[in-house]
Write a protein that holds these residues in place. Sequence first.
Motif: not given
Length: 359
Positions: A241-251, A276-291
Amino acid sequence: MRVDAFDFDLPAERIALRPARPRDAARMLLVEGAEGRLSDRQVRNLPSLLSPGDVLVFNDTRVIPARLEGVRPPREGEGGEGARIGATLHKRIDLRRWQAFVRNGKRLREGDTIRFPADVAAMAEQRLPDGSWTLAFQGEEPVELLLERAGQMPLPPYIAGKRETDEQDRSDYQTMFARQDGAVAAPTAALHFTPDLIAALDKRGIARETLTLHVGAGTFLPVKADDTEDHRMHAEWGTIDAATARRLNEVRKSGGRVIAVGTTVLRLLESAADENGIIQLFAGDTSIFITPGYRFRAIDGLMTNFHLPKSTLFMLVSALMGLDVMQSAYAHAIDRGYRFYSYGDSSLLLPHRAMSAAS
């Protein structure tokens, strides 16, 4: 990259079949810096390894009893008792339909009814290109209630193949943060946390946040491709949610570190972060594959259990710390008798050493 580069030999006796008791008594391997400095610790040492102002991010998904054993009744003229069918739900489609991996799926046809215990039944609606099935549950009760009656906790195959699932697993395979129904695999890094450990983290000035990513059974699927570029990652649904994203960015703006508790948290945070590394509001599927070669944008460290050889999760930790570092760390863990996988011990991966953290 070649998938074989992520292989290692793991003795079978290193696979944990039960969690440590108490949970925070589990061992934890600290891996620090680009050189991969190793230190043997316990999970209960975590407060001293972090700095005031850091934040731990947890996944509040709750594991549902998503493994079902049933029977497809005999068809006309077939005789016998029909076919035994095993189903593991792994992704919700809508209120009554789930995507499922099916054992003995070759004995199913579209339109067949599968009868499970406790008067639970589902229609095999559609076979999907990856071999899984869409199951449509009959009746009007919420599917979650049906699963509570008829389902079992979906322990990973490397545990379920060695012992029966029992009532103890209903609590063991659930984190203390579990709130949102929908996972079919536990976010296992957080299984180590206890109220006492949380109290110690609070006293140290370590913040905590939660997000939701419903872990799917696809997390246990082997990588069958020879090259990582040819592997198709499974999708999982998550939300920040937007509030969580905002707090993480502030940390991070104030100089604190964002430490993901588990690869599920890491994958969702990285999916939600912009260039830019700014965490945004998110809701949906992710299939990110990190290597290896991936540029991390949202996190500064990761607490995670020890993963399978040639798995997407071992590839992820190798991307964070370096393949050579993680091969050495896992060799150390095996040599020192660490317990592996979902019920096993933990590791804390900090790519950049924090001089203010106590040792």
